[in-house]
Design a protein around this motif. Structure first.
Motif, PDB file in Angstrom:
ATOM      1  N   THR A  98       0.817  -1.134   0.198  1.00 55.81           N
ATOM      2  CA  THR A  98       0.013   0.088  -0.067  1.00 55.81           C
ATOM      3  C   THR A  98       0.963   1.372  -0.028  1.00 55.81           C
ATOM      4  OG1 THR A  98      -0.021   0.026   2.406  1.00 55.81           O
ATOM      5  CG2 THR A  98      -1.881  -1.098   1.231  1.00 55.81           C
ATOM      6  N   GLY A  99       2.065   1.190   0.682  1.00 55.55           N
ATOM      7  CA  GLY A  99       2.797   2.380   0.800  1.00 55.55           C
ATOM      8  C   GLY A  99       3.638   2.526  -0.369  1.00 55.55           C
ATOM      9  N   TYR A 100       4.111   1.524  -1.200  1.00 58.80           N
ATOM     10  CA  TYR A 100       4.850   1.824  -2.390  1.00 58.80           C
ATOM     11  C   TYR A 100       3.834   2.284  -3.428  1.00 58.80           C
ATOM     12  CZ  TYR A 100       6.095   0.097  -7.056  1.00 58.80           C
ATOM     13  OH  TYR A 100       6.037  -0.127  -8.321  1.00 58.80           O
ATOM     14  N   GLN A 101       2.700   1.554  -3.574  1.00 58.35           N
ATOM     15  CA  GLN A 101       1.799   2.214  -4.501  1.00 58.35           C
ATOM     16  C   GLN A 101       1.094   3.285  -4.194  1.00 58.35           C
ATOM     17  OE1 GLN A 101      -0.467  -1.678  -6.455  1.00 58.35           O
ATOM     18  NE2 GLN A 101      -0.080  -2.012  -4.098  1.00 58.35           N
ATOM     19  N   GLY A 102       1.371   3.750  -3.013  1.00 62.41           N
ATOM     20  CA  GLY A 102       0.878   5.246  -2.796  1.00 62.41           C
ATOM     21  C   GLY A 102       1.931   6.172  -2.850  1.00 62.41           C
ATOM     22  N   LYS A 103       3.179   5.761  -3.028  1.00 59.47           N
ATOM     23  CA  LYS A 103       4.335   6.456  -3.275  1.00 59.47           C
ATOM     24  C   LYS A 103       4.888   7.050  -2.038  1.00 59.47           C
ATOM     25  CE  LYS A 103       3.291   7.250  -8.340  1.00 59.47           C
ATOM     26  NZ  LYS A 103       4.168   6.174  -8.764  1.00 59.47           N
ATOM     27  N   ALA A 104       4.669   6.315  -1.173  1.00 56.94           N
ATOM     28  CA  ALA A 104       5.261   6.881   0.287  1.00 56.94           C
ATOM     29  C   ALA A 104       6.908   6.652  -0.042  1.00 56.94           C
ATOM     30  CB  ALA A 104       4.824   5.974   1.258  1.00 56.94           C
ATOM     31  N   PRO A 109      11.336   1.239  -3.680  1.00 55.22           N
ATOM     32  CA  PRO A 109      12.396   0.428  -3.700  1.00 55.22           C
ATOM     33  C   PRO A 109      13.864   1.403  -4.003  1.00 55.22           C
ATOM     34  CG  PRO A 109      11.111   0.201  -5.760  1.00 55.22           C
ATOM     35  CD  PRO A 109      10.218   1.127  -4.629  1.00 55.22           C
ATOM     36  N   CYS A 110      14.929   0.736  -4.018  1.00 57.56           N
ATOM     37  CA  CYS A 110      16.126   1.396  -3.959  1.00 57.56           C
ATOM     38  C   CYS A 110      17.106   0.177  -4.835  1.00 57.56           C
ATOM     39  CB  CYS A 110      16.942   1.969  -2.846  1.00 57.56           C
ATOM     40  SG  CYS A 110      16.026   3.192  -1.975  1.00 57.56           S
ATOM     41  N   GLU A 111      18.092   0.873  -5.649  1.00 54.89           N
ATOM     42  CA  GLU A 111      19.104   0.064  -6.235  1.00 54.89           C
ATOM     43  C   GLU A 111      19.798  -0.594  -4.878  1.00 54.89           C
ATOM     44  OE1 GLU A 111      19.640  -1.355  -8.798  1.00 54.89           O
ATOM     45  OE2 GLU A 111      18.322   0.378 -10.035  1.00 54.89           O
ATOM     46  N   GLY A 112      20.108  -1.942  -5.121  1.00 59.82           N
ATOM     47  CA  GLY A 112      21.012  -2.506  -4.119  1.00 59.82           C
ATOM     48  C   GLY A 112      20.021  -3.244  -3.084  1.00 59.82           C
ATOM     49  N   GLU A 113      18.795  -3.006  -3.171  1.00 67.67           N
ATOM     50  CA  GLU A 113      17.949  -3.962  -2.341  1.00 67.67           C
ATOM     51  C   GLU A 113      17.187  -4.656  -3.186  1.00 67.67           C
ATOM     52  OE1 GLU A 113      17.311   0.076   0.658  1.00 67.67           O
ATOM     53  OE2 GLU A 113      15.662  -0.803  -0.388  1.00 67.67           O
ATOM     54  N   GLU A 114      16.447  -5.812  -2.738  1.00 69.57           N
ATOM     55  CA  GLU A 114      15.418  -6.396  -3.243  1.00 69.57           C
ATOM     56  C   GLU A 114      14.061  -6.572  -2.442  1.00 69.57           C
ATOM     57  OE1 GLU A 114      14.631 -10.672  -5.804  1.00 69.57           O
ATOM     58  OE2 GLU A 114      16.685 -10.241  -4.546  1.00 69.57           O
ATOM     59  N   ILE A 115      13.087  -6.416  -3.027  1.00 70.96           N
ATOM     60  CA  ILE A 115      11.940  -6.479  -2.207  1.00 70.96           C
ATOM     61  C   ILE A 115      10.982  -7.338  -2.929  1.00 70.96           C
ATOM     62  CG2 ILE A 115       9.886  -5.478  -1.111  1.00 70.96           C
ATOM     63  CD1 ILE A 115      11.488  -2.888  -0.832  1.00 70.96           C
ATOM     64  N   LEU A 116      10.141  -8.334  -2.286  1.00 75.89           N
ATOM     65  CA  LEU A 116       9.450  -9.386  -2.628  1.00 75.89           C
ATOM     66  C   LEU A 116       8.105  -9.422  -1.988  1.00 75.89           C
ATOM     67  CD1 LEU A 116       8.332 -11.427  -4.902  1.00 75.89           C
ATOM     68  CD2 LEU A 116      10.054 -12.917  -3.876  1.00 75.89           C
ATOM     69  N   CYS A 117       6.845  -9.164  -2.396  1.00 74.33           N
ATOM     70  CA  CYS A 117       5.621  -8.751  -1.487  1.00 74.33           C
ATOM     71  C   CYS A 117       4.829  -9.813  -2.271  1.00 74.33           C
ATOM     72  CB  CYS A 117       5.320  -7.331  -1.562  1.00 74.33           C
ATOM     73  SG  CYS A 117       3.872  -7.090  -0.560  1.00 74.33           S
ATOM     74  N   LEU A 118       4.111 -10.392  -1.493  1.00 68.31           N
ATOM     75  CA  LEU A 118       2.851 -11.271  -1.609  1.00 68.31           C
ATOM     76  C   LEU A 118       1.466 -10.592  -0.764  1.00 68.31           C
ATOM     77  CD1 LEU A 118       4.305 -14.741  -1.551  1.00 68.31           C
ATOM     78  CD2 LEU A 118       4.065 -13.210  -3.622  1.00 68.31           C
ATOM     79  N   THR A 119       0.748  -9.597  -1.410  1.00 70.52           N
ATOM     80  CA  THR A 119      -0.418  -9.118  -0.678  1.00 70.52           C
ATOM     81  C   THR A 119      -1.618  -9.581  -1.007  1.00 70.52           C
ATOM     82  OG1 THR A 119      -1.213  -6.908  -0.400  1.00 70.52           O
ATOM     83  CG2 THR A 119      -0.492  -7.418  -2.685  1.00 70.52           C
ATOM     84  N   ALA A 120      -2.283 -10.071   0.095  1.00 67.78           N
ATOM     85  CA  ALA A 120      -3.546 -10.801   0.024  1.00 67.78           C
ATOM     86  C   ALA A 120      -4.608  -9.779  -0.821  1.00 67.78           C
ATOM     87  CB  ALA A 120      -4.068 -11.044   1.317  1.00 67.78           C
ATOM     88  N   PRO A 133      13.399  -6.054  -7.773  1.00 64.68           N
ATOM     89  CA  PRO A 133      14.742  -6.584  -7.771  1.00 64.68           C
ATOM     90  C   PRO A 133      16.035  -5.295  -7.831  1.00 64.68           C
ATOM     91  CG  PRO A 133      14.049  -6.790  -9.915  1.00 64.68           C
ATOM     92  CD  PRO A 133      12.768  -6.174  -9.093  1.00 64.68           C
ATOM     93  N   GLY A 134      15.276  -4.395  -7.729  1.00 65.74           N
ATOM     94  CA  GLY A 134      16.298  -3.052  -7.694  1.00 65.74           C
ATOM     95  C   GLY A 134      15.340  -1.756  -7.481  1.00 65.74           C
ATOM     96  N   ALA A 135      15.402  -0.555  -8.314  1.00 66.23           N
ATOM     97  CA  ALA A 135      14.862   0.607  -8.020  1.00 66.23           C
ATOM     98  C   ALA A 135      13.219   0.530  -8.760  1.00 66.23           C
ATOM     99  CB  ALA A 135      15.678   1.695  -8.405  1.00 66.23           C
ATOM    100  N   ARG A 136      13.157  -0.678  -9.541  1.00 65.35           N
ATOM    101  CA  ARG A 136      11.860  -0.634 -10.324  1.00 65.35           C
ATOM    102  C   ARG A 136      11.283  -1.781  -9.803  1.00 65.35           C
ATOM    103  NH1 ARG A 136      11.172  -0.320 -16.969  1.00 65.35           N
ATOM    104  NH2 ARG A 136       8.730  -0.660 -16.784  1.00 65.35           N
ATOM    105  N   GLY A 147       6.537 -11.239 -16.020  1.00 64.47           N
ATOM    106  CA  GLY A 147       6.882 -10.912 -17.541  1.00 64.47           C
ATOM    107  C   GLY A 147       8.353 -10.562 -18.030  1.00 64.47           C
ATOM    108  N   GLN A 148       9.142 -10.636 -16.753  1.00 64.15           N
ATOM    109  CA  GLN A 148      10.726 -10.235 -16.973  1.00 64.15           C
ATOM    110  C   GLN A 148      11.348 -11.323 -17.261  1.00 64.15           C
ATOM    111  OE1 GLN A 148      11.141  -6.620 -16.940  1.00 64.15           O
ATOM    112  NE2 GLN A 148       8.812  -6.756 -16.882  1.00 64.15           N
ATOM    113  N   GLY A 149      10.941 -12.571 -17.377  1.00 66.46           N
ATOM    114  CA  GLY A 149      11.889 -13.523 -17.585  1.00 66.46           C
ATOM    115  C   GLY A 149      13.049 -13.745 -16.600  1.00 66.46           C
ATOM    116  N   SER A 150      12.526 -13.387 -15.507  1.00 59.29           N
ATOM    117  CA  SER A 150      13.492 -13.447 -14.199  1.00 59.29           C
ATOM    118  C   SER A 150      13.349 -14.896 -13.549  1.00 59.29           C
ATOM    119  CB  SER A 150      13.024 -12.388 -13.210  1.00 59.29           C
ATOM    120  OG  SER A 150      11.721 -12.813 -12.484  1.00 59.29           O
TER     121      SER A 150
END
Length: 219
Positions: A98-104, A109-120, A133-136, A147-150
């Motif tokens: 909710t925070g990321y999508q609300g642009k808090a 996300p930042c480069e050098g970090e990885e965030i993986l979220c499963l939201t109900a 997997p980075g800033a995007r 769709g990223q072939g990751s």
């Protein structure tokens, strides 16, 4: 006993229960490349509360002041596994999502970090995967990949968590497939994420509320 994190998905449709901890409808956020307390503070945790390391089962929301509305605070459970910090929530959404999508700003996300979220996404289905997997960040509904072939997409495919979709398959076939296999979809998604991250979270410990917890205001 621990079964990776597949058990979280297996209880996706289980109503939140009166267990001291959590079981049904859990959203999971994973982060690496950022220190645990820093990530939790970015979510809105109070530093003093973090320092107390209070077990989740002992958390109590503060009472409201006379004449003022009670503050809405969600209880959050957290821990670490390997290089990952994990955050568990059963109020219907994931705070980071909710925070990321609300642009808090603190949750972007930042480069050098990885965030993986499963939201109900209980208030706005379907459930979603958000992978940064980075800033995007890239989003996918449960049953699809990013769709990223990751490597994450490969894990989702290997676990059977990518369902047929239109226009590749006709509508009738897609509907029939979801009717037959849709109940297991959350378990397959969590299985894939467990395979990709190597994270395991003990179900008994989570149900008992033995992990540390914090209170976070919804974004």
């Amino acid at each position: 006993m621990s079964d990776g994190i597949a058990w979280i998905g297996a209880h996706h449709h289980t109503p939140s229960s009166a267990v001291p901890g959590m079981l049904g409808g859990i959203s999971l956020t994973l982060a690496r490349g950022v220190e645990t307390d820093e990530f939790l503070i970015n979510l809105g945790a109070d530093p003093d509360e973090l320092a107390a390391r209070t077990p989740y089962r002992e958390l109590r929301a503060p009472a409201g002041q006379p004449g003022l509305p009670s503050p809405r605070l969600n209880r959050v459970m957290y821990g670490t596994c390997g290089a990952w910090t994990y955050v568990l929530e059963d109020w219907g959404m994931a705070t980071w999502a909710t925070g990321y999508q609300g642009k808090a700003e603190s949750m972007l996300p930042c480069e050098g970090e990885e965030i993986l979220c499963l939201t109900a996404n209980r208030f706005s289905p379907p459930a979603q995967i958000i992978h940064a997997p980075g800033a995007r960040a890239y989003r996918a509904d449960f049953g699809t990949d990013t769709g990223q072939g990751s490597a994450l997409d490969a894990a989702l495919g290997a676990a059977g968590a990518v369902f047929p979709s239109m226009p590749e398959t006709g509508e009738a076939e897609v509907v029939a497939y979801f009717e037959e296999h849709g109940e297991r979809l959350p378990e397959l998604v969590f299985t894939a994420v467990g395979a990709y991250t190597g994270v395991a979270i003990d179900q008994d410990v989570v149900e008992a509320g033995d992990l540390p917890g914090i209170l976070i205001a919804p974004v």
